[in-house]
Design a protein around this motif. Structure first.
Motif, PDB file in Angstrom:
ATOM      1  N   SER A 108     -10.477  -1.319  -3.911  1.00 25.45           N
ATOM      2  CA  SER A 108      -9.948  -2.582  -4.623  1.00 25.45           C
ATOM      3  C   SER A 108      -8.975  -2.209  -5.442  1.00 25.45           C
ATOM      4  O   SER A 108      -7.899  -2.941  -5.609  1.00 25.45           O
ATOM      5  CB  SER A 108     -10.839  -3.323  -5.465  1.00 25.45           C
ATOM      6  N   SER A 109      -8.790  -1.203  -6.256  1.00 20.93           N
ATOM      7  CA  SER A 109      -7.743  -0.785  -6.956  1.00 20.93           C
ATOM      8  C   SER A 109      -6.579  -0.509  -6.098  1.00 20.93           C
ATOM      9  O   SER A 109      -5.530  -0.897  -6.526  1.00 20.93           O
ATOM     10  CB  SER A 109      -8.195   0.287  -8.087  1.00 20.93           C
ATOM     11  N   GLY A 110      -6.831   0.085  -4.874  1.00 22.15           N
ATOM     12  CA  GLY A 110      -5.774   0.634  -4.115  1.00 22.15           C
ATOM     13  C   GLY A 110      -5.179  -0.766  -3.576  1.00 22.15           C
ATOM     14  O   GLY A 110      -3.841  -0.936  -3.253  1.00 22.15           O
ATOM     15  N   ILE A 111      -5.989  -1.762  -3.014  1.00 24.72           N
ATOM     16  CA  ILE A 111      -5.409  -2.961  -2.579  1.00 24.72           C
ATOM     17  C   ILE A 111      -4.766  -3.756  -3.582  1.00 24.72           C
ATOM     18  O   ILE A 111      -3.577  -4.279  -3.162  1.00 24.72           O
ATOM     19  CB  ILE A 111      -6.629  -3.707  -2.083  1.00 24.72           C
ATOM     20  N   SER A 112      -5.130  -3.556  -4.688  1.00 29.35           N
ATOM     21  CA  SER A 112      -4.238  -4.338  -5.770  1.00 29.35           C
ATOM     22  C   SER A 112      -2.975  -3.629  -5.972  1.00 29.35           C
ATOM     23  O   SER A 112      -1.908  -4.307  -6.191  1.00 29.35           O
ATOM     24  CB  SER A 112      -5.045  -4.076  -6.941  1.00 29.35           C
ATOM     25  N   ILE A 137      -3.801   6.601  -2.315  1.00 25.99           N
ATOM     26  CA  ILE A 137      -4.188   6.734  -0.963  1.00 25.99           C
ATOM     27  C   ILE A 137      -4.516   5.680  -0.457  1.00 25.99           C
ATOM     28  O   ILE A 137      -4.035   5.330   0.867  1.00 25.99           O
ATOM     29  CB  ILE A 137      -5.112   7.958  -0.664  1.00 25.99           C
ATOM     30  N   ALA A 138      -5.483   4.773  -0.758  1.00 27.67           N
ATOM     31  CA  ALA A 138      -5.967   3.720  -0.236  1.00 27.67           C
ATOM     32  C   ALA A 138      -4.734   2.579  -0.034  1.00 27.67           C
ATOM     33  O   ALA A 138      -4.667   1.878   0.892  1.00 27.67           O
ATOM     34  CB  ALA A 138      -6.985   3.048  -1.025  1.00 27.67           C
ATOM     35  N   ALA A 139      -4.065   2.464  -1.045  1.00 28.51           N
ATOM     36  CA  ALA A 139      -2.761   1.671  -0.980  1.00 28.51           C
ATOM     37  C   ALA A 139      -2.109   1.744   0.092  1.00 28.51           C
ATOM     38  O   ALA A 139      -1.479   1.148   0.785  1.00 28.51           O
ATOM     39  CB  ALA A 139      -1.802   1.643  -2.384  1.00 28.51           C
ATOM     40  N   TYR A 140      -1.592   3.282   0.506  1.00 28.86           N
ATOM     41  CA  TYR A 140      -0.995   3.606   1.546  1.00 28.86           C
ATOM     42  C   TYR A 140      -1.463   3.578   2.877  1.00 28.86           C
ATOM     43  O   TYR A 140      -1.121   3.053   3.876  1.00 28.86           O
ATOM     44  CB  TYR A 140      -0.317   4.967   1.535  1.00 28.86           C
ATOM     45  N   ALA A 141      -2.817   3.739   2.708  1.00 29.89           N
ATOM     46  CA  ALA A 141      -3.558   3.212   3.937  1.00 29.89           C
ATOM     47  C   ALA A 141      -3.486   1.909   4.391  1.00 29.89           C
ATOM     48  O   ALA A 141      -3.545   1.528   5.603  1.00 29.89           O
ATOM     49  CB  ALA A 141      -5.101   3.823   3.639  1.00 29.89           C
TER      50      ALA A 141
END
Lengths: 603, 68
Positions: A133-137, A442-446
């Motif tokens: 969730s924090s990555g998506i934010s 990493i999640a944000a880039y994914a």
């Protein structure tokens, strides 16, 4: 977009304060309790504002305005049927067990009440969820900064390629959040959430005021919109007669009961804010105090969406139009949009995206940003953007603080290194903050590469979350519920959610990520929302029944061990010495009455 | 708690309020065509300034009571 130095100055002052708070609080953080639970010393009203603020991430702000533009005032069901009753319930009935058991996290309560495996399941799925969730934010914020061209001019001036804006936005937000959590822990996060709460109000209130004035007040707005937009309950009798495509039962059970109670009563992200309160009665008042501004939030976040759609073309074509964003900003595509809402543009062809009926697909997520750009001149525009950035960051920070606590207490201390010194766990909390944020990046880039993976993960999270409330409800109010029952119940609830989703499909969707991936369609729902709500209802019911069944077949726990964990084995908190407005029950009744009135006014 | 939350809130709102009021007094009035001819910087700046000062006053009162 043209920002001037006054806008930058406002943003700069905000960042100075955010980091400053963390820095000042650094001296106060001496033990792990200070870091993870804010020393259990925060007054109720501060916890209350942090309680809603932690949820008021930008996805909420932008998403609610988007649904407002799409569905109208019916979006308020997410508040007046969804959030508020659940918040009253958690404050009055559940907080005595969370706070009273001295559990340090929600998964830890599950261990005290049930057993290790139930806690492990909850802790691990929750930790993974918060990081994503924090990555998506983070991803959403970087995208918005790109779309709004906020940094284009400064980057051009400094001769840095425009592609770097995305990387810079991610890196910068990560550093700010890292900075203030690393110093001040949960206290810092809570303080910043309260700050952000006031900023959001300060940034959006003038927006709503200007917008309403422009369209001729509430009555002017109602006249400009289709009649279904100004009613929340009319037409809820059948899914065909309301914009949500859900009937009242699915709405009340699915959204109001299962999903909202599941979120507000069991999600550690919000419950952690109440656990930081300085006393039991403050902890119980936290969600109730939060409910009061929460019930008024539709006017702040949903109304801008309605105004954005309601602005008829002649009102839009004042000289300021050129500044709003319409995808690639070419004016011939304007015709496809609706009010301030532009059509989505196909990136490959540069043409507006059309649906199966040849109608343009609208980019509702731009409702809030376009409203800001349409009404705010430079100066207050800086304030509006700062409010938006603040909400992205506190959304991130909320997830990171929940993550570092669950990681340190429920995973590290339980499975990796038990019995270390308190200093060691404090150190681990800081380390967890760093790698939690690194994983978010990493999640944000994914998310930029694999859009489908993100959709799929969110789907899986929905399956995992849907049955949770059944487990907590039985755990707190039925002393016969056992650990095996809870564990098997959770697994079967999640499975039921997946199977239901795999066998149904919303109207007009293709089998796949939207459902029916088991290769068979048993039922077609009129809308995706209806499918979501019913998936949750199935998951909850399955978990509820299976937990009862398995509990009855397994050995009950000794009643003495359940004192403070189960309703019938716990003394009621004594509130006699408190004035009436500080008593949770009285506050709860007041909140419910006010919410009922809002439902009736916007019937 | 060491730091009363009202002090940073008050401080931030006061500074932003002063910035907005100052800008509202000085800037070219043509920019307010967007905001329906209303000088939102000036007016909203004043509101934020007032709110900020009230928060600081409350925060300091609580601080003093704590020290006594």
């Amino acid at each position: 977009m043209n920002l001037t130095s006054i806008d930058w100055a406002i943003m700069f002052v905000y960042f100075v304060f955010v980091l400053g708070i963390g820095f000042v609080l650094k001296r106060k953080v001496k033990t792990s309790t200070d870091f993870f639970l804010a020393g259990r010393a925060i007054p109720a009203w501060v916890c209350g504002l942090a309680f809603i603020s932690a949820n008021l991430g930008a996805q909420e702000v932008i998403g609610m305005a988007a649904s407002g533009a799409k569905y109208g005032i019916a979006t308020s069901h997410f508040y007046w049927v969804g959030a508020i009753p659940a918040m009253v319930f958690v404050g009055i009935f559940m907080m005595p067990f969370y706070y009273g058991s001295r559990a340090r996290s929600v998964p830890e309560y599950l261990r005290l009440r049930f057993d290790e495996k139930t806690r492990g399941l909850n802790a691990i799925s929750f930790a993974v969820m918060t990081v994503f969730s924090s990555g998506i934010s983070m991803y959403a914020m970087a995208r918005l900064i790109q779309i709004l061209h906020i940094l284009d001019v400064p980057f051009r001036r400094m001769n840095i390629p425009q592609q770097w804006i995305f990387h810079f936005s991610i890196g910068f937000s990560a550093l700010i959040v890292l900075g203030y959590i690393l110093f001040g822990g949960l206290t810092s996060a809570i303080y910043n959430e309260v700050l952000q709460f006031f900023l959001i109000v300060a940034g959006f209130l003038p927006l709503v005021w200007l917008g309403l004035r422009n369209v001729g007040g509430w009555h002017g707005l109602v006249e400009k919109l289709p009649s279904s937009y100004s009613h929340s309950w009319v037409g809820m009798g059948s899914p065909q007669t309301n914009p949500l495509g859900v009937e009242w039962f699915g709405l009340v059970m699915g959204l109001g009961f299962v999903l909202s109670f599941g979120y507000w009563c069991t999600d550690f992200l919000v419950v952690q804010r109440a656990m930081a309160a300085d006393s039991m009665s403050a902890a119980r008042r936290t969600p109730l105090i939060a409910a009061i501004p929460k019930m008024l939030f539709p006017f702040l976040v949903i109304l801008p969406g309605l105004i954005a759609v309601g602005l008829s073309t002649d009102l839009v074509s004042t000289p300021s139009t050129s500044t709003t964003v319409s995808g690639t900003a070419s004016s011939q595509h304007k015709a496809y949009g609706k009010g301030l809402i532009p059509a989505k543009i196909d990136e490959a062809t540069g043409q507006p995206l059309l649906d199966a009926n040849g109608k343009a697909v609208l980019d509702y997520d731009l409702a809030i940003p376009n409203m800001l750009l349409h009404y705010f001149p430079t100066g207050i525009l800086g304030l509006g953007l700062t409010a938006l950035l603040a909400s992205f960051m506190s959304g991130m920070a909320g997830n990171v603080t929940a993550f570092n606590t669950v990681w340190t207490y429920d995973i590290y201390q339980s499975y990796i290194r038990p019995k270390a010194s308190d200093e060691h766990y404090l150190w681990m909390g800081r380390v967890a903050t760093v790698f939690g944020i690194a994983l978010s990046i990493i999640a944000a880039y994914a998310a930029t590469r694999f859009n489908n993976i993100m959709d799929m993960l969110q789907l899986v999270f929905a399956f995992v979350n849907a049955p949770l409330f059944a487990t907590f409800l039985l755990g707190m109010f039925w002393k016969r519920a056992t650990g095996h029952g809870a564990f098997v119940g959770l697994i079967s609830g999640t499975t039921a959610a997946a199977v239901h989703h795999g066998l149904t499909l919303p109207a007009g969707a293709a089998p796949g990520i939207k459902g029916a991936w088991l290769g068979h369609i048993l039922h077609a729902y009129p809308s995706e929302m209806a499918q979501n709500f019913w998936t949750a209802i199935w998951a909850w019911t399955t978990c509820f029944l299976v937990t009862i069944l398995v509990s009855l077949l397994t050995r009950a726990r000794d009643e003495k061990e359940l004192v403070g964990l189960v309703y019938s084995m716990t003394e009621r908190p004594n509130e006699e010495h408190l004035p009436w407005y500080k008593r949770p029950a009285a506050l709860g009744v007041a909140v419910i009455v006010l919410t009922l009135m809002l439902n009736l006014i916007f019937w | 708690m060491g730091l009363d939350i009202r002090l940073p809130i008050g401080g931030l709102f006061t500074i932003i309020g002063i910035l907005l009021v100052g800008y509202g007094l000085m800037a070219d009035k043509a920019i307010y065509q967007k905001s329906l001819g209303i000088n939102v910087n000036l007016w909203w700046g004043l509101v934020m300034l007032a709110f900020g000062l009230i928060m600081i006053a409350f925060g300091q009162r609580a601080d003093r009571r704590l020290k006594r």
